[in-house]
Design a protein around this motif. Structure first.
Motif, PDB file in Angstrom:
ATOM      1  N   UNK A   1      46.126  42.585  47.937  1.00  0.00           N
ATOM      2  CA  UNK A   1      46.387  44.027  48.037  1.00  0.00           C
ATOM      3  C   UNK A   1      47.560  44.459  47.169  1.00  0.00           C
ATOM      4  N   UNK A   2      48.513  43.549  46.956  1.00  0.00           N
ATOM      5  CA  UNK A   2      49.684  43.914  46.164  1.00  0.00           C
ATOM      6  C   UNK A   2      49.342  44.204  44.713  1.00  0.00           C
ATOM      7  N   UNK A   3      48.303  43.546  44.199  1.00  0.00           N
ATOM      8  CA  UNK A   3      47.893  43.801  42.818  1.00  0.00           C
ATOM      9  C   UNK A   3      47.396  45.237  42.669  1.00  0.00           C
ATOM     10  N   UNK A   4      46.688  45.731  43.688  1.00  0.00           N
ATOM     11  CA  UNK A   4      46.204  47.118  43.672  1.00  0.00           C
ATOM     12  C   UNK A   4      47.400  48.073  43.684  1.00  0.00           C
ATOM     13  N   UNK A   5      48.369  47.785  44.550  1.00  0.00           N
ATOM     14  CA  UNK A   5      49.563  48.637  44.639  1.00  0.00           C
ATOM     15  C   UNK A   5      50.326  48.651  43.311  1.00  0.00           C
ATOM     16  N   UNK A   6      50.457  47.487  42.675  1.00  0.00           N
ATOM     17  CA  UNK A   6      51.197  47.382  41.417  1.00  0.00           C
ATOM     18  C   UNK A   6      50.492  48.125  40.289  1.00  0.00           C
ATOM     19  N   UNK A   7      49.176  47.902  40.178  1.00  0.00           N
ATOM     20  CA  UNK A   7      48.428  48.452  39.048  1.00  0.00           C
ATOM     21  C   UNK A   7      48.185  49.954  39.163  1.00  0.00           C
ATOM     22  N   UNK A   8      48.009  50.450  40.403  1.00  0.00           N
ATOM     23  CA  UNK A   8      47.554  51.832  40.558  1.00  0.00           C
ATOM     24  C   UNK A   8      48.621  52.832  40.995  1.00  0.00           C
ATOM     25  N   UNK A   9      49.527  52.426  41.880  1.00  0.00           N
ATOM     26  CA  UNK A   9      50.383  53.470  42.469  1.00  0.00           C
ATOM     27  C   UNK A   9      51.889  53.291  42.336  1.00  0.00           C
ATOM     28  N   UNK A  10      52.402  52.075  42.176  1.00  0.00           N
ATOM     29  CA  UNK A  10      53.862  51.859  42.259  1.00  0.00           C
ATOM     30  C   UNK A  10      54.646  52.730  41.286  1.00  0.00           C
ATOM     31  N   UNK A  11      54.366  52.584  40.005  1.00  0.00           N
ATOM     32  CA  UNK A  11      55.152  53.317  39.005  1.00  0.00           C
ATOM     33  C   UNK A  11      54.844  54.820  38.979  1.00  0.00           C
ATOM     34  N   UNK A  12      53.545  55.233  38.964  1.00  0.00           N
ATOM     35  CA  UNK A  12      53.261  56.677  38.974  1.00  0.00           C
ATOM     36  C   UNK A  12      53.869  57.395  40.178  1.00  0.00           C
ATOM     37  N   UNK A  13      53.855  56.735  41.328  1.00  0.00           N
ATOM     38  CA  UNK A  13      54.397  57.360  42.535  1.00  0.00           C
ATOM     39  C   UNK A  13      55.905  57.538  42.414  1.00  0.00           C
ATOM     40  N   UNK A  14      56.597  56.501  41.967  1.00  0.00           N
ATOM     41  CA  UNK A  14      58.052  56.575  41.781  1.00  0.00           C
ATOM     42  C   UNK A  14      58.427  57.700  40.813  1.00  0.00           C
ATOM     43  N   UNK A  15      57.628  57.856  39.768  1.00  0.00           N
ATOM     44  CA  UNK A  15      57.941  58.850  38.746  1.00  0.00           C
ATOM     45  C   UNK A  15      57.627  60.285  39.172  1.00  0.00           C
ATOM     46  N   UNK A  16      56.684  60.438  40.107  1.00  0.00           N
ATOM     47  CA  UNK A  16      56.153  61.773  40.401  1.00  0.00           C
ATOM     48  C   UNK A  16      56.751  62.444  41.626  1.00  0.00           C
ATOM     49  N   UNK A  17      57.302  61.673  42.554  1.00  0.00           N
ATOM     50  CA  UNK A  17      57.721  62.257  43.830  1.00  0.00           C
ATOM     51  C   UNK A  17      59.213  62.223  44.061  1.00  0.00           C
ATOM     52  N   UNK A  18      59.583  62.656  45.284  1.00  0.00           N
ATOM     53  CA  UNK A  18      60.999  62.640  45.670  1.00  0.00           C
ATOM     54  C   UNK A  18      61.240  61.725  46.868  1.00  0.00           C
TER      55      UNK A  18
ATOM     56  N   UNK B   1      58.305  45.487  42.586  1.00  0.00           N
ATOM     57  CA  UNK B   1      56.975  45.056  43.015  1.00  0.00           C
ATOM     58  C   UNK B   1      56.704  43.623  42.561  1.00  0.00           C
ATOM     59  N   UNK B   2      57.151  43.267  41.361  1.00  0.00           N
ATOM     60  CA  UNK B   2      56.962  41.891  40.879  1.00  0.00           C
ATOM     61  C   UNK B   2      57.727  40.896  41.760  1.00  0.00           C
ATOM     62  N   UNK B   3      58.981  41.235  42.113  1.00  0.00           N
ATOM     63  CA  UNK B   3      59.738  40.376  43.035  1.00  0.00           C
ATOM     64  C   UNK B   3      59.009  40.265  44.377  1.00  0.00           C
ATOM     65  N   UNK B   4      58.514  41.405  44.858  1.00  0.00           N
ATOM     66  CA  UNK B   4      57.824  41.412  46.154  1.00  0.00           C
ATOM     67  C   UNK B   4      56.590  40.525  46.115  1.00  0.00           C
ATOM     68  N   UNK B   5      55.820  40.564  45.011  1.00  0.00           N
ATOM     69  CA  UNK B   5      54.615  39.729  44.892  1.00  0.00           C
ATOM     70  C   UNK B   5      54.985  38.252  44.971  1.00  0.00           C
ATOM     71  N   UNK B   6      56.064  37.875  44.260  1.00  0.00           N
ATOM     72  CA  UNK B   6      56.493  36.475  44.278  1.00  0.00           C
ATOM     73  C   UNK B   6      56.913  36.019  45.668  1.00  0.00           C
ATOM     74  N   UNK B   7      57.729  36.846  46.343  1.00  0.00           N
ATOM     75  CA  UNK B   7      58.232  36.486  47.681  1.00  0.00           C
ATOM     76  C   UNK B   7      57.097  36.472  48.698  1.00  0.00           C
TER      77      UNK B   7
END
Length: 536
Positions: free
Chosen positions: A93-110, A286-292
């Motif tokens: 599931x983390x791959x989906x979060x990394x590829x689709x939402x992590x960065x766009x969400x951080x950039x778009x919201x508050x 997210x990369x650190x989280x995937x490893x841990x």
């Protein structure tokens, strides 16, 4: 169970000391963080001052819940290969979060998921829908943590009465409200970082001790587990839980779909991306989280099969029918067995770590849901954007108390359910209601307010309704209401039906609506999501 209760009660002082030390340390962190919290950005996003590594640890702490530690170990110990499917699903599931939402969400919201949805839609209907969905998903997830807490402390203190479990749930609920109300995101994040370090260390210690018993030969461990299970070779093959009938195979598919797609829609994970200063830090976290998280879920293999081999399914079920106490029982066995000082010490240490896990995750969940209520429903819907920051933060703290009370009340009735199965339901609701709307908002130019509201409510209502009329609630031995039977939905997890409904409703709602999406707003959102330009 009697032996275990006796061993736990003989060393109750040690256990309570460890619990007390952790609670005191985390309360100290929370009070310190509370003094640093000056405005809404501090309360909701920790002042956006955490590094990628720190946030990666905190995400891991948020994600590796009681379900991961207690529920998955129990599922593997009782169902072998089929139990390990939870670990695989949570990790992929983390791959989906990394590829689709992590960065766009951080950039778009508050501060919340609804910030992204409302950027190019009409504010009030979209924020109302997103706020309701966030609170429902968080309450489902909270149930799993509270159930784990009740099982764990009842086991440790050697009590089996319903009253003791209920008071444990009330105590956990009270602590989580204190963490959120006083410390906000900054306090919650530091609690999660401490908890992640403790959990990884405790799990690694148990993994080494289990493997040492079998001379670090994984084949010997698996052989011993299959022999002790009473199922023979079938224990190591697919189908013990999800392969006996066509319905159970569909249930497996439904579970897998919910696990893989659910993470990218979980509110308490999504808000973590707002705590870092840049998009690069969001990717790094997210990369650190995937490893841990990857390392942790690999270790659950040793915990689950180790519990099956050394404790045995019969003893695990005798302690807790859903298997939620497999990891603590294994810890006691590895320390020397029931009645031994080593066994009691390791049991107390691992249980304190598990309790820390529960406290950290419930704090994150309560913060996400109370922030959504205050920022989306109160400030932007009820007060129409005119609420001062202090009033908004105060409403978040009051919402934390109310949501904590609801979670406590519901958890009292859910103690027979496996913690991992309960979390899978939260994933299904998140994947059905939140993920379609997020993806459409970020990547479909024509998507509009009607489509967003249709997607959230259709996914939410479908998933929750199917859960209510499944064997999770009635008609099963471990149901919420085992003596009643009003179920008609054959699957335990609704994801197979409710996730497509969420996507379909968003698509149909958009096409049928006469409302025209603003292309300029979509273009601006696209630029922000890809570059971070204009992000707060």
């Amino acid at each position: 169970m009697i032996q275990l209760a006796s061993a736990a009660s003989d060393h109750r002082g040690l256990t309570m000391t460890l619990f007390g030390l952790f609670v005191a340390a985390t309360l100290g962190i929370t009070i310190w963080a509370g003094r640093q919290t000056k405005d809404a950005a501090d309360f909701y996003a920790g002042g956006r001052g955490f590094t990628g590594f720190q946030n990666g640890l905190a995400i891991s702490g948020d994600y590796m819940s009681a379900a991961s530690f207690l529920g998955i170990a129990g599922a593997i110990a009782l169902f072998g290969y089929d139990g390990f499917l939870y670990s695989i699903g949570f990790l992929v599931a983390w791959l989906v979060a990394l590829l689709l939402v992590a960065e766009p969400l951080r950039n778009s919201g508050r501060y919340t998921m609804a910030d992204v949805l409302a950027f190019r839609m009409r504010q009030r209907p979209v924020r109302t829908a997103a706020g309701v969905s966030t609170i429902v998903v968080s309450i489902f997830y909270l149930l799993a943590q509270m159930v784990g807490a009740g099982s764990l402390v009842a086991l440790l203190l050697g009590v089996s009465g319903e009253g003791a479990k209920r008071w444990t749930i009330v105590a956990v609920g009270a602590l989580m409200v204190i963490y959120v109300a006083i410390g906000g995101m900054k306090g919650t994040t530091w609690v999660q970082i401490v908890k992640a370090v403790l959990l990884i260390a405790g799990t690694a210690l148990m993994t080494v001790l289990v493997l040492a018993k079998y001379h670090f030969n994984l084949s010997s461990l698996l052989g011993a587990a299959s022999e002790a299970s009473g199922k023979g070779a079938a224990f190591l093959e697919p189908g013990l839980k999800y392969g006996t009938t066509g319905t159970t195979k569909l249930d497996f598919l439904s579970l897998g779909l919910a696990l893989v797609l659910g993470t990218a829609g979980l509110p308490h994970i999504l808000v973590r991306f707002y705590t870092v200063p840049t998009a690069k830090a969001a990717r790094k976290s997210v990369l650190w989280a995937i490893g841990i998280i990857g390392g942790f879920y690999l270790m659950t293999l040793a915990l689950g099969f180790g519990a099956a081999a050394l404790v045995g399914p019969k003893a695990i079920k005798a302690s807790n029918a859903a298997g939620n106490t497999a990891a603590p029982l294994l810890a006691q066995e590895l320390g020397g067995g029931a009645g031994s000082t080593g066994g009691a010490i390791l049991l107390a240490v691992i249980s304190a770590v598990a309790f820390a896990t529960i406290l950290a995750v419930v704090a994150g969940l309560t913060l996400a849901s109370s922030a959504s209520f205050a920022h989306d429903l109160w400030a932007n819907v009820i007060r129409r954007g005119k609420a001062p920051e202090k009033e908004e933060v105060r409403s978040a703290k009051l919402a934390a108390v109310a949501i904590g009370a609801i979670a406590i009340l519901l958890s009292i009735f859910a103690d027979k359910l496996n913690a991992a199965a309960l979390v899978a339901l939260a994933f299904a609701v998140a994947a059905s209601a939140n993920l379609p709307t997020l993806l459409y908002s970020l990547f479909w130019k024509r998507f509009n307010t009607t489509g967003a509201v249709s997607s959230v409510y259709a996914g939410l209502i479908t998933s929750v309704t199917l859960v209510i009329f499944s064997t999770v609630v009635s008609g099963g031995k471990n149901s919420l209401f085992p003596h009643s039977d009003f179920h008609w939905f054959p699957l335990e997890n609704p994801g197979l039906v409710s996730i497509p409904v969420g996507f379909l409703a968003g698509w149909i709602g958009t096409l049928l609506s006469k409302e025209t999406a603003d292309p300029a707003k979509y273009a601006e959102l696209e630029v922000r999501s890809l570059t971070g330009l204009g992000a707060h």
